[in-house]
Design a protein around this motif. Structure first.
Motif, short mmCIF file in Angstrom:
data_model
loop_
_atom_site.label_atom_id
_atom_site.label_comp_id
_atom_site.label_asym_id
_atom_site.label_seq_id
_atom_site.Cartn_x
_atom_site.Cartn_y
_atom_site.Cartn_z
N ASN A 261 0.80 -1.28 -0.11
CA ASN A 261 -0.18 -0.02 0.11
C ASN A 261 0.78 1.15 0.01
N PRO A 262 0.59 2.19 -0.71
CA PRO A 262 1.17 3.63 -0.60
C PRO A 262 1.36 4.15 0.56
N PRO A 263 2.45 4.81 0.90
CA PRO A 263 2.45 5.47 2.20
C PRO A 263 1.49 6.68 2.60
N ALA A 264 1.09 6.98 3.54
CA ALA A 264 0.05 7.95 3.66
C ALA A 264 0.79 9.34 3.56
N PRO A 265 0.13 10.30 3.29
CA PRO A 265 0.81 11.59 3.45
C PRO A 265 1.02 11.96 4.92
N ALA A 266 2.43 12.51 4.97
CA ALA A 266 2.71 12.73 6.38
C ALA A 266 2.13 13.63 7.38
N ASP A 267 1.21 14.55 6.62
CA ASP A 267 0.42 15.44 7.48
C ASP A 267 -1.08 15.01 7.20
N GLY A 268 -1.43 14.01 6.98
CA GLY A 268 -2.76 13.32 6.93
C GLY A 268 -3.49 13.96 5.83
N SER A 269 -3.02 14.49 4.80
CA SER A 269 -3.79 15.35 3.71
C SER A 269 -4.22 14.29 2.69
N ALA A 270 -5.18 14.23 1.93
CA ALA A 270 -5.83 13.33 1.20
C ALA A 270 -5.26 13.16 -0.15
N ARG A 271 -5.20 12.26 -0.88
CA ARG A 271 -4.69 12.11 -2.18
C ARG A 271 -5.21 10.87 -2.41
N PRO A 272 -5.30 10.71 -4.17
CA PRO A 272 -5.72 9.67 -4.69
C PRO A 272 -5.35 8.38 -4.41
#
Length: 237
Positions: free
Chosen positions: A4-15
């Protein structure tokens, strides 16, 4: 099995899957980038082209999340194409492809609305990370580019006039919004700004949205440039 791709560091959403359009007039660069990005489980190259004018049509057709944009191209260069793209509703993020000898274009591209830049000889993993970062709403501003921006602000002949104009625009913000804008200028994430100002991340996000709306800007990089122009980088605790 793909990770699974890593989550953004600041919790922001991405596709979950980031659609990318590659725009570069060098076919070898396009092929190399397509092969590179093809190895990332959460990135999909939807199209590629060799000039900025055709990129505008391809964005309408494919609706990518991120455009990898070269600067020097025939018909329409990357700066003009970036300006045209970012003026649209629902515009994709633009990540500029550049070389060290094209530094003169970096600031122009960022002012046009680009979310950041990557050098063409950047290690593959860093290019992939940069795409993920801008897709998640985070600009890609390296220390070298920040120093370039500072140098440009200090050494340009119209520095005083630019600083006065930037001050006037920032005066449209209330004190809390100005403090958040300074944090953006320092390259801080929403979480880092929140810690410095004792605010929750949702509150910081609201302030960022208000800042963009009041100033008529379309991304955090343009806010950072305005803060640099105003000479207010040291105003946040």
């Amino acid at each position: 099995m793909a990770l699974n791709p890593p989550a953004p560091a600041d919790g922001s959403a991405r596709p979950a899957v980031i659609d990318v359009l590659i725009v570069d007039d060098d076919p070898l660069v396009r092929v190399g980038l397509s092969m590179l990005l093809g190895g990332a489980p959460d990135i999909r190259v939807v199209a590629e082209t060799g000039d900025g004018a055709e990129a505008l049509a391809m964005v309408r057709r494919h609706e990518p999340h991120v455009v990898l944009m070269d600067v020097r191209m025939p018909v329409m260069d990357g700066i003009a194409a970036t300006e045209a793209l970012r003026a649209r509703s629902g515009a994709p993020e633009v990540l500029v492809l550049t070389t060290f000898d094209a530094d003169e274009y970096v600031v122009r591209a960022l002012r046009a609305g680009a979310a950041g830049f990557v050098l063409k000889d950047t290690p593959p993993a860093e290019i992939v990370a940069a795409i993920r970062q801008v897709a998640g709403g985070r600009p890609v501003l390296s220390p070298a580019v920040l120093q370039l921006l500072i140098d440009r602000v200090v050494t340009t002949p119209d520095h005083g006039r630019r600083r006065s104009a930037a001050d006037s625009r920032l005066a449209l913000l209330n004190p809390r919004e100005q403090a958040v804008a300074v944090g953006i200028g320092q390259g801080k994430s929403n979480a880092e700004i929140g810690r410095a100002l004792h605010l929750g991340v949702p509150t910081v996000k609201t302030h960022v949205s208000n800042i963009l709306a009041k100033l008529g800007l379309n991304n955090r990089v343009q806010v950072a440039l305005l803060v640099h122009d105003a000479g207010k980088l040291d105003d946040l605790g």
